[in-house]
Design a protein around this motif. Structure first.
Motif, short mmCIF file in Angstrom:
data_model
loop_
_atom_site.label_atom_id
_atom_site.label_comp_id
_atom_site.label_asym_id
_atom_site.label_seq_id
_atom_site.Cartn_x
_atom_site.Cartn_y
_atom_site.Cartn_z
N UNK A 2 -25.91 -4.99 -27.89
CA UNK A 2 -26.51 -3.61 -25.67
C UNK A 2 -27.47 -3.61 -26.36
N UNK A 3 -28.06 -3.64 -24.90
CA UNK A 3 -29.38 -3.07 -24.68
C UNK A 3 -30.11 -1.55 -24.48
N UNK A 4 -29.09 -1.68 -22.49
CA UNK A 4 -29.33 -1.36 -21.78
C UNK A 4 -27.61 -0.75 -21.51
N UNK A 5 -27.44 0.78 -20.72
CA UNK A 5 -25.94 1.25 -20.74
C UNK A 5 -26.25 2.26 -19.94
N UNK A 6 -25.67 1.86 -18.47
CA UNK A 6 -25.61 3.02 -17.24
C UNK A 6 -24.01 3.48 -17.31
N UNK A 7 -24.31 5.01 -17.68
CA UNK A 7 -23.20 5.77 -17.52
C UNK A 7 -22.77 7.03 -16.51
N UNK A 8 -21.85 6.36 -15.66
CA UNK A 8 -20.72 7.27 -14.98
C UNK A 8 -22.24 8.21 -13.72
N UNK A 9 -22.31 6.95 -13.91
CA UNK A 9 -24.47 7.32 -12.64
C UNK A 9 -23.44 7.52 -11.24
N UNK A 10 -23.64 8.73 -10.81
CA UNK A 10 -23.41 9.58 -9.39
C UNK A 10 -25.06 10.10 -8.62
N UNK A 11 -25.35 8.88 -7.62
CA UNK A 11 -26.18 9.46 -6.76
C UNK A 11 -26.20 10.40 -5.74
#
Ligand SMILES: Nc1ncnc2c1ncn2[C@@H]1O[C@H](COP(=O)(O)OP(=O)(O)O)[C@@H](O)[C@H]1O
Ligand SMILES: [Mg+2]
Length: 224
Positions: A2-11
């Motif tokens: 894994x190089x990149x992780x998006x965790x529970x992103x809200x906008x």
């Protein structure tokens, strides 16, 4: 790996009195060297997700890890540095600088990314990559004299000249016909595989999915 992780992103965007939650808790893991395609209906939040991942805008909530570093905790200057050195970008239109030659588009990018090379080495690097995208014979040309496909080939080279770890592409083939789209995707795939670059690509073009290692669908601000 894994190089990149998006965790529970809200906008959430707030326009006047109306709040719109565009991303409702996105989770996504990118493996080194792979191409991940992000698809979904227009307005589903793909570009918002891509620009947040790339550090071009901030999430309202959630965390983004690049090589284990939490980008969400960094200040603007720290993010700018990572973006300039480690990330490459390709958009639907090439966004070349109108008053720079093809060669100078790439040289400028080396300078912005603070890749410190002697002039001759700089020229060699630019020559090598322009040959790989088959644009070296046009190195002195200005964008206005290039075709759409040629401009996008230069945009691919410019996105990769500083050897980034990550490539973010938002509908990179949307302005091209089918043959030129395939040409650009072959280039992106060959170069990112050789250079071990990890790619997150938004696309709505079914044909382009053949080039992806993973396909992720967004719907109503979530990954389905
Ligand atoms: N800067 C912004 N301000 C307000 N709303 C925005 C902004 N950017 C995007 N949106 C809204 O977020 C939603 C998702 O947009 P976008 O991420 O561009 O979708 P996609 O790329 O999947 O078509 C849309 O409803 C759009 O109007
Ligand atoms: Mg979009």
């Amino acid at each position: 790996m894994t190089i990149f992780q998006i965790n529970d992103v809200k906008k959430t965007f707030k326009n006047r009195e109306i709040k719109e939650q565009v991303l409702k808790g996105i989770n996504l893991t990118l493996k080194e060297g792979q191409i991940t395609a992000l698809i979904g209906a227009s307005g589903s939040g793909k570009s918002t997700m891509l620009t947040i991942a790339a550090g071009l805008q901030r999430a309202t909530e959630g965390r983004i890890y690049f090589q284990g570093i939490n980008l969400s905790e960094m200040n603007q200057e720290q993010i700018r540095k990572i973006r300039a050195k480690q990330f490459g970008f390709i958009f639907q239109s090439s966004h070349l600088v109108p008053f720079l030659s093809v060669e100078d588009q790439l040289t400028l990018m080396l300078e912005i990314s603070e890749v410190r090379l002697k002039k001759q080495e700089q020229r060699n690097e630019v020559e090598k990559l322009l040959k790989l995208v088959d644009m070296y014979h046009r190195k002195d040309a200005f964008p206005s004299s290039l075709s759409g496909g040629e401009r996008q080939r230069v945009a691919v080279a410019r996105a990769l000249i500083h050897k980034p770890k990550m490539l973010f592409a938002d509908e990179p083939t949307a302005s091209l016909d089918s043959r030129r789209s395939i040409d650009i995707m072959n280039l992106i795939k060959d170069l990112t595989k050789t250079m071990k670059i990890t790619t997150l690509m938004v696309t709505h073009d079914e044909e382009m999915l053949l080039y992806a290692d993973n396909i992720v669908t967004m719907r109503d601000g979530l990954i389905k």
